[in-house]
Design an enzyme around this catalytic site. Sequence first.
Site, PDB file in Angstrom:
ATOM      1  N   PHE A 163     -19.758 -25.206 -14.491  1.00 51.25           N
ATOM      2  CA  PHE A 163     -20.912 -24.639 -15.183  1.00 51.25           C
ATOM      3  C   PHE A 163     -20.416 -23.517 -16.091  1.00 51.25           C
ATOM      4  O   PHE A 163     -19.784 -22.575 -15.626  1.00 51.25           O
ATOM      5  CB  PHE A 163     -21.953 -24.091 -14.200  1.00 51.25           C
ATOM      6  CG  PHE A 163     -23.220 -23.660 -14.893  1.00 51.25           C
ATOM      7  CD1 PHE A 163     -24.222 -24.577 -15.188  1.00 51.25           C
ATOM      8  CD2 PHE A 163     -23.396 -22.343 -15.306  1.00 51.25           C
ATOM      9  CE1 PHE A 163     -25.370 -24.193 -15.876  1.00 51.25           C
ATOM     10  CE2 PHE A 163     -24.540 -21.952 -15.989  1.00 51.25           C
ATOM     11  CZ  PHE A 163     -25.529 -22.883 -16.266  1.00 51.25           C
ATOM     12  N   ASP A 249     -13.029 -18.730 -16.642  1.00 50.28           N
ATOM     13  CA  ASP A 249     -14.436 -18.309 -16.624  1.00 50.28           C
ATOM     14  C   ASP A 249     -14.681 -17.578 -15.305  1.00 50.28           C
ATOM     15  O   ASP A 249     -14.811 -18.181 -14.246  1.00 50.28           O
ATOM     16  CB  ASP A 249     -15.338 -19.548 -16.740  1.00 50.28           C
ATOM     17  CG  ASP A 249     -16.822 -19.199 -16.721  1.00 50.28           C
ATOM     18  OD1 ASP A 249     -17.172 -18.112 -16.226  1.00 50.28           O
ATOM     19  OD2 ASP A 249     -17.635 -20.031 -17.171  1.00 50.28           O
ATOM     20  N   LYS A 278     -22.498 -11.434 -15.666  1.00 52.50           N
ATOM     21  CA  LYS A 278     -23.199 -11.209 -14.387  1.00 52.50           C
ATOM     22  C   LYS A 278     -23.077  -9.779 -13.850  1.00 52.50           C
ATOM     23  O   LYS A 278     -23.916  -8.942 -14.129  1.00 52.50           O
ATOM     24  CB  LYS A 278     -22.735 -12.243 -13.367  1.00 52.50           C
ATOM     25  CG  LYS A 278     -23.346 -13.651 -13.660  1.00 52.50           C
ATOM     26  CD  LYS A 278     -23.153 -14.584 -12.500  1.00 52.50           C
ATOM     27  CE  LYS A 278     -23.673 -15.991 -12.742  1.00 52.50           C
ATOM     28  NZ  LYS A 278     -25.096 -16.138 -12.551  1.00 52.50           N
TER      29      LYS A 278
HETATM   30  N1  PLP Z   1     -20.206 -19.406 -16.371  1.00 53.07           N
HETATM   31  C1  PLP Z   1     -20.408 -19.390 -15.051  1.00 53.07           C
HETATM   32  C2  PLP Z   1     -19.242 -19.658 -14.133  1.00 53.07           C
HETATM   33  C3  PLP Z   1     -21.668 -19.129 -14.518  1.00 53.07           C
HETATM   34  O1  PLP Z   1     -21.852 -19.125 -13.189  1.00 53.07           O
HETATM   35  C4  PLP Z   1     -22.735 -18.889 -15.413  1.00 53.07           C
HETATM   36  C5  PLP Z   1     -24.092 -18.642 -14.896  1.00 53.07           C
HETATM   37  O2  PLP Z   1     -24.412 -18.940 -13.776  1.00 53.07           O
HETATM   38  C6  PLP Z   1     -22.486 -18.907 -16.794  1.00 53.07           C
HETATM   39  C7  PLP Z   1     -21.210 -19.175 -17.240  1.00 53.07           C
HETATM   40  C8  PLP Z   1     -23.583 -18.657 -17.779  1.00 53.07           C
HETATM   41  O3  PLP Z   1     -23.971 -17.314 -17.724  1.00 53.07           O
HETATM   42  P1  PLP Z   1     -25.381 -16.853 -18.363  1.00 53.07           P
HETATM   43  O4  PLP Z   1     -26.443 -17.469 -17.550  1.00 53.07           O
HETATM   44  O5  PLP Z   1     -25.329 -15.354 -18.271  1.00 53.07           O
HETATM   45  O6  PLP Z   1     -25.374 -17.338 -19.776  1.00 53.07           O
END
Ligand code: PLP
Length: 429
Positions: A163, A249, A278
Site C-alpha cells: 500500500f 516506504d 503518519k
Molecule cells: N504508504 C504506506 C505504507 C501507508 O501505510 C499509507 C497509509 O496508510 C500510505 C503510504 C498513504 O499515506 P496517506 O494516507 O497519508 O496518503
Amino acid sequence: MSGPAREEPEVGLRGPAVSAVHVTARLNRSVLMHTYVDPQVTFVAGEGSVLVDETGRRYLDFISGLAVTSLGHCHPDVADAICRQAQTLVHVSNLYGNTLGLEVGVALDRLVRTGATGTTSATAEGRVFFCNSGAEANECAFKLARRWAGPGRFEVVSASGSFHGRTLATLAATGQPSKQAPFAPLPAGFSQVPYDDLEAMGAALESGRVAAVVLEPIQGEGGVIVPSPGYLAGVRVLCDMHGALLIVDEIQTGLGRTGEWFGFHAGQVRADIVTVAKALGNGMPVGACWARREVADAFRPGDHGSTFGGQPLAMAAARATLEVMEREEVPSRSARAGERLRRALGDLALVAGVRGAGLLLAVELDHPVAPAVVQRAMGRGLLVNAVRPEAVRLAPSLLVSDAEIDQAVGILGEVLAAVDAAGSQEVPR
Ligand code: PLP
C-alpha cells in the site's frame, strides 16, 4: 495511560479536554462523499491512549489513527508547540525561508541515516522535501526517481499486497488490484512482483528500464506482513546490480513503530529514498521525502512543490514530535512494550499467531472473524482494526503503559473467547 505523568487508564482526561466533551447535534453525513463507511462512533477528545466519544464514554485506543498518534493523543509538548506557533506564524509560502523546516530536516536526516539521537549537528548529508501526507511523500519519491534516472528509465517496481497511497500514481504502485481496477487506466510505468521473492524482483529489474523499487519493510495495510530476514538487503544488492534506486516506504513503519527508528534499520540496509508521514506530526498532517544528496540533486527548482508543505505550523508540530520521540527513546519503548503485548496476545483463544515488530502487530485468527472481533472490542471500549478478514491489527501509542497493555489484552481475551463461543454465527458478511 501513556505519557510520562500518566499511570492509570481510569484516571481520565485533564480539565480542558473534559470540558470539550459534549453531545453534538447530529449533523447529516450526506454532505460527505461516500469514501468511508458510516462510522459508529464520533470522538470529541483524547489524551494519551484514551479517546472520548460524544456521550463521554472512554475508549482505549490501540490503533492510534492508523499508526499516527505515536505519542498518544494531544501530547502536551506537541499541543503547546502547535498553540504557540498558531499565535506566531501559521503559514508562509515556500518562496520564503522558514527555519523550523531546516531544524526538522536536519533531525530527520540524522534519524534516517544513523538512528542516532540528540546530536546537535546543523548540517545534513541527505535532503528532505516536506509535504502533507504519505501519498504525497511517495509521489515526490517517484518523480525524483524518474528525474534521477533520466529518459528511458521510468519504471517503478513495487510488491503485491503493498500500500503506497490513493493518488493515481501511488495507487498504480499499490499492489492491490481491487483498489486499482475502478480507476483504470492508471499511470504507466508501474508493476508489481510478489513480496519477499528475490527471484521475481531480479527478473523485473532485467528490463533495464527500472528507475526504482519501492517497498515497505513490513507491509502494514496489506496485513502486517513481515518478509524473510535479508529480503530488503537482497533487494538492495539487486538494485545496485541493475542501477535502480531503493525507495523505502516508512510511512507506517517509521519513527519507532517497529522497535527501530525506521523499519529498514533492522536489516542494516542502505536506502536511497525514504518516505515518512503518519507519526511525523503526531496527528498534524506532515509528510516528508528524504533522499541521499546525489539522488536529491536531480531535482531542480520548479520540478516539484507543495503550497502547504513544510509550513511553520506543521513544522512546529513535527519538531516537537521528534524532540519527544528522541527524549522518550521511542524505538526501545516500542520494542519492550511490543514484546509484552505479543507474548500476552499469543495465549488468547482463537489466536493462531502474532506477527509484526515492535508496536505494529497483527493477531492471526483461526477463522475469518476479525470484523466481529473489532466490533465487539469497540463495544467493550477497545479500538483495534481488521486488517484482513482473519487478522486484527494493533498499533497503540509508543508511550503505552504496561497497565494499558494488560487492560487491552484483558478485553481482547474476553472478546475472542466470546466470538469463539458464538462460533460460525460471528462469521462476517
Ligand atoms: N504508504 C504506506 C505504507 C501507508 O501505510 C499509507 C497509509 O496508510 C500510505 C503510504 C498513504 O499515506 P496517506 O494516507 O497519508 O496518503
